[in-house]
Motif scaffolding. Structure first.
Motif, PDB file in Angstrom:
ATOM      1  N   VAL A   1       8.526 -32.113 -22.626  1.00  0.00           N
ATOM      2  CA  VAL A   1       9.279 -31.332 -21.647  1.00  0.00           C
ATOM      3  C   VAL A   1      10.652 -31.947 -21.404  1.00  0.00           C
ATOM      4  O   VAL A   1      11.660 -31.244 -21.294  1.00  0.00           O
TER       5      VAL A   1
ATOM      6  N   LEU B   1      14.113 -29.951 -21.947  1.00  0.00           N
ATOM      7  CA  LEU B   1      15.107 -29.752 -20.895  1.00  0.00           C
ATOM      8  C   LEU B   1      16.503 -30.134 -21.361  1.00  0.00           C
ATOM      9  O   LEU B   1      17.492 -29.715 -20.779  1.00  0.00           O
ATOM     10  N   GLY B   2      16.568 -30.944 -22.429  1.00  0.00           N
ATOM     11  CA  GLY B   2      17.872 -31.325 -22.929  1.00  0.00           C
ATOM     12  C   GLY B   2      18.455 -30.298 -23.884  1.00  0.00           C
ATOM     13  O   GLY B   2      19.621 -30.356 -24.250  1.00  0.00           O
TER      14      GLY B   2
ATOM     15  N   MET C   1      18.014 -24.116 -22.087  1.00  0.00           N
ATOM     16  CA  MET C   1      16.713 -24.334 -21.435  1.00  0.00           C
ATOM     17  C   MET C   1      16.952 -24.510 -19.937  1.00  0.00           C
ATOM     18  O   MET C   1      17.917 -25.096 -19.516  1.00  0.00           O
ATOM     19  N   SER C   2      16.066 -23.995 -19.133  1.00  0.00           N
ATOM     20  CA  SER C   2      16.152 -24.220 -17.695  1.00  0.00           C
ATOM     21  C   SER C   2      14.789 -24.680 -17.207  1.00  0.00           C
ATOM     22  O   SER C   2      13.811 -24.603 -17.947  1.00  0.00           O
ATOM     23  N   SER C   3      14.718 -25.149 -15.964  1.00  0.00           N
ATOM     24  CA  SER C   3      13.424 -25.615 -15.466  1.00  0.00           C
ATOM     25  C   SER C   3      12.432 -24.470 -15.422  1.00  0.00           C
ATOM     26  O   SER C   3      11.258 -24.640 -15.736  1.00  0.00           O
ATOM     27  N   SER C   4      12.919 -23.268 -15.039  1.00  0.00           N
ATOM     28  CA  SER C   4      11.997 -22.141 -14.975  1.00  0.00           C
ATOM     29  C   SER C   4      11.409 -21.843 -16.343  1.00  0.00           C
ATOM     30  O   SER C   4      10.212 -21.598 -16.492  1.00  0.00           O
TER      31      SER C   4
ATOM     32  N   ALA D   1      11.023 -23.923 -18.749  1.00  0.00           N
ATOM     33  CA  ALA D   1      10.102 -24.997 -19.119  1.00  0.00           C
ATOM     34  C   ALA D   1       8.737 -24.756 -18.489  1.00  0.00           C
ATOM     35  O   ALA D   1       7.699 -24.965 -19.120  1.00  0.00           O
TER      36      ALA D   1
END
Lengths: 266, 164, 261
Positions: A234, A238-239, A243-246, A248
């Motif tokens: 993860v 995220l890098g 990509m966003s937290s949502s 992920a």
């Protein structure tokens, strides 16, 4: 026109409670905490500016854009009140400059130290205990909250008494506290990985007489190997661009559904 | 990315605050954070306040725009990873004119003030600032509008074009 | 089970207060952990509430609305997830499966509430022109309701229609989905941890993280014990940085590269 000691501790208390309890009620994308700051200052403005023209200038100055960490704003409020008490309406430009100059950095330190680090520590421990059925984390946080409320009162008083000197004197020490607290945070987070991530492989291999539980083989290699790999995955995700937290979260849910559905994880 | 040591340029009228300190420094692995602003360089209070927010272990430069131009062009930061924070696109134009290679310029927050027009949620520009952005674009600089590293690639020029 | 009116009111009121708490005193009401606990208390299953609250909390460790950005509303989600799990007589996986998408959808309401307050701002701007202090104060306080209702209303609606919602869900949810959600409940904390590692100076202090992992994974030391170890490290680092500051201080005067003025 110089003002004499018109501001009493009762006035300071009024400002304090306005900000503490209702300061961000009107938060909006245009001026953020601006109106809240203005609202909090009104008891002081009423004392200092009996002339309507002055009051208008004061209101407009304080109704400007403002954004800071709410728990460090008391420093600015205190320093502001001291400046206005001393030089009245003449101080407005300087007050504006202090507000604009300090709001950014104080937001930075507040968000990092109180927002990220302190909450990480308290809620890592709290969540861990809660997963074991123990609500202790709630009490730890309440104690921390009580401390912060007291601290904010001190910020207001010290900002009022010493002006912006508190910023210069706090400076280097705060950085060191933040660094030390980050270390504590990271230690706790490292411990979280094997403790709160549950990833169990229930697969069993049978070859003749021999049955082998895959999970115990993995555990022999390294305990909590799968949680570690998952965090690494993860973190790497995220890098990636786009990509966003949502996203992920959705990906992990998808992985869970697939692997869970096939009985690989369970 | 850049040979002069500047790896990220951010325009934010709150200079260094929560988002910059926490997210961007980690995201780009910065070794130094530089605020190039004439008012800040002349103001001890502002400097101590900003030093508060510089993440531990990072070097800081709190200097005037001219000093920044001079230092960068003299190669003072080659080999480092510097996040350059500017208060306004006008300063970015000054640096460009001074010979500094800027690459991509990202905009964070530009707050609502008298006479500003809203470009995007957190970005509000005066006429002068709008002009400055256009000049940067004309010079071949890519303008983005990413609040935090997490956000999608957002081209500021798209919003500027929408205005017209 | 049927949800009682007092429970709907209690949870909706909690949501109203919780959002107003985090923007002011921050006693912790808006944290998923607290919300889960409270919902568990009100609905009669504290363990379930704690489990749901904790899982959601781990997904937003260290996430906050920096500079006015929005984040998933796992507080309301914890209330809704716990309550509906109890209504449906299901376990934690049901609650999580419901809470995660709900929390993420509720981001829009946060944006909406902040946006609605712009009208308050404009009214207040007009009042400042006329120095109408009382009106400024009143309109500012109205914001408490924008915030409060942005959380209380969705919670109330979900709870009032709780039975219908859970009936539909239990009818359409296949078994494999439920077991998948159970797995998700165990894996999702990894997301919160990974996000957090991006915010903290991980690369710089990775040895401490490794040590924390070692203590927990191999030596099975409980969390509070590890916290003590963490404090020990923090004190060491704090002391060391004090000595470093003294050294740098003397270097800077000699024109060291560290600080530029």
């Amino acid at each position: 026109m110089k003002m004499s000691d018109k501001i009493t501790s009762k006035d300071l208390r009024k400002v304090r409670y306005r900000w503490l309890l209702f300061g961000e009620a009107s938060w909006n994308y245009e001026k953020m905490q601006g109106l809240g700051y203005c609202y909090s200052m009104i008891p002081v403005l009423k004392k200092l500016y009996t002339n309507k023209e002055d009051m208008k200038i004061a209101l407009k100055t304080h109704n400007q854009f403002f954004n800071c960490h709410q728990e460090f704003t008391e420093i600015i409020l205190g320093a502001d009140i001291a400046m206005e008490e001393k030089n009245g309406i003449e101080s407005m430009e300087a007050v504006s400059a202090v507000k604009t100059g300090l709001m950014g950095p104080l937001a930075g330190i507040g968000d990092t130290l109180f927002g990220v680090i302190a909450n990480t520590i308290i809620f890592s421990i709290g969540s861990y205990m809660a997963l074991q059925g123990n609500p202790l984390g709630i009490w730890i946080n309440l104690i921390w909250a009580a401390f912060r409320i007291v601290l904010r009162g001190w910020f207001l008083k010290t900002g009022y008494r010493d002006g912006t000197k508190i910023v210069t004197s706090m400076g280097a020490t705060l950085n060191r506290i933040t660094e030390a607290a980050s270390v504590l945070g990271l230690t706790v987070v490292g411990a979280l990985i094997p403790s709160v991530i549950r990833a169990n492989i229930p697969l069993v291999f049978e070859a003749g007489e021999v049955t082998m539980e895959l999970q115990s083989v993995i555990d022999q290699m390294m305990p909590a190997l799968i949680p570690v790999l998952l965090v690494v995955l993860v973190y790497w995700l995220l890098g990636r661009k786009g990509m966003s937290s949502s996203k992920a979260i959705l990906i992990v849910i998808a992985i869970s559904l697939v692997l869970g559905g096939f009985g690989i994880l369970g | 990315m850049s040979s002069n040591g500047i790896i990220h340029v951010r325009i934010d009228d709150r200079l260094i605050h929560g988002q910059v300190a926490v997210f961007w420094c980690n995201a780009v692995n910065a070794t130094r954070i530089m605020v190039a602003n004439d008012d800040v360089a002349a103001n001890e209070l502002q400097k101590s306040a900003l030093r508060l927010v510089v993440p531990a272990g990072l070097s800081s430069s709190l200097i005037s725009v001219d000093t920044a131009i001079a230092n960068i062009c003299a190669g003072k930061y080659i080999g480092q990873k510097v996040i350059l924070v500017l208060k306004s696109p006008l300063d970015a134009v000054r640096m460009l004119r001074g010979g500094v290679e800027l690459g991509i310029v990202n905009s964070g927050n530009l707050s609502v003030r008298e006479g500003t027009v809203n470009l995007k949620k957190n970005i509000n520009v005066t006429t002068a600032e709008l002009e400055a952005f256009k000049q940067l674009h004309a010079a071949g600089i890519k303008l983005t509008a990413k609040l935090v590293p997490d956000n999608a690639e957002d081209d500021l020029m798209d919003y500027i074009k929408k205005l017209e | 089970m049927q949800i009682a009116l007092w429970q709907v009111l209690a949870l909706s009121l909690y949501a109203f207060l919780a959002i107003n708490d985090i923007i002011h005193m921050d006693l912790g009401l808006n944290r998923p952990l607290f919300a889960g606990f409270f919902a568990g208390l009100v609905m009669g299953d504290i363990g379930l509430g704690l489990a749901i609250g904790a899982t959601l909390q781990l997904m937003v460790l260290g996430v906050a609305t920096f500079g006015g950005s929005s984040m998933p509303d796992f507080m309301s989600a914890a209330l809704i997830g716990t309550a509906l799990s109890v209504i449906a007589n299901e376990g934690m996986e049901f609650g999580i499966g419901l809470a995660v998408p709900v929390g993420m959808l509720l981001i829009q309401l946060d944006v909406f509430a902040r946006f609605i307050n712009t009208f308050i701002q404009h009214r207040a701007d007009a009042y400042t022109e006329k120095c109408e202090l009382k009106k400024i104060e009143r309109i500012h306080l109205l914001g408490l309701f924008t915030w409060g209702l942005s959380r209380a209303l969705p919670v109330a609606i979900c709870l009032i229609f709780g039975n219908e919602i859970t009936q539909t869900l239990t009818n359409i949810m296949p078994a494999w989905l439920m077991s998948g959600l159970k797995v998700a409940g165990g894996l999702l904390p990894a997301v919160g941890i990974a996000i957090l590692l991006k915010y903290l100076p991980t690369k710089k202090y990775i040895p401490y993280m490794l040590f924390g992992f070692l203590l927990a994974a191999y030596l099975k030391i409980p969390m509070l014990g590890i916290a003590i170890a963490g404090v020990a490290f923090a004190i060491l680092v704090f002391g060391r940085s004090g000595k470093q500051a003294a050294v740098v201080g003397s270097l800077a005067n000699e024109g060291g590269m560290d600080e530029d003025e």
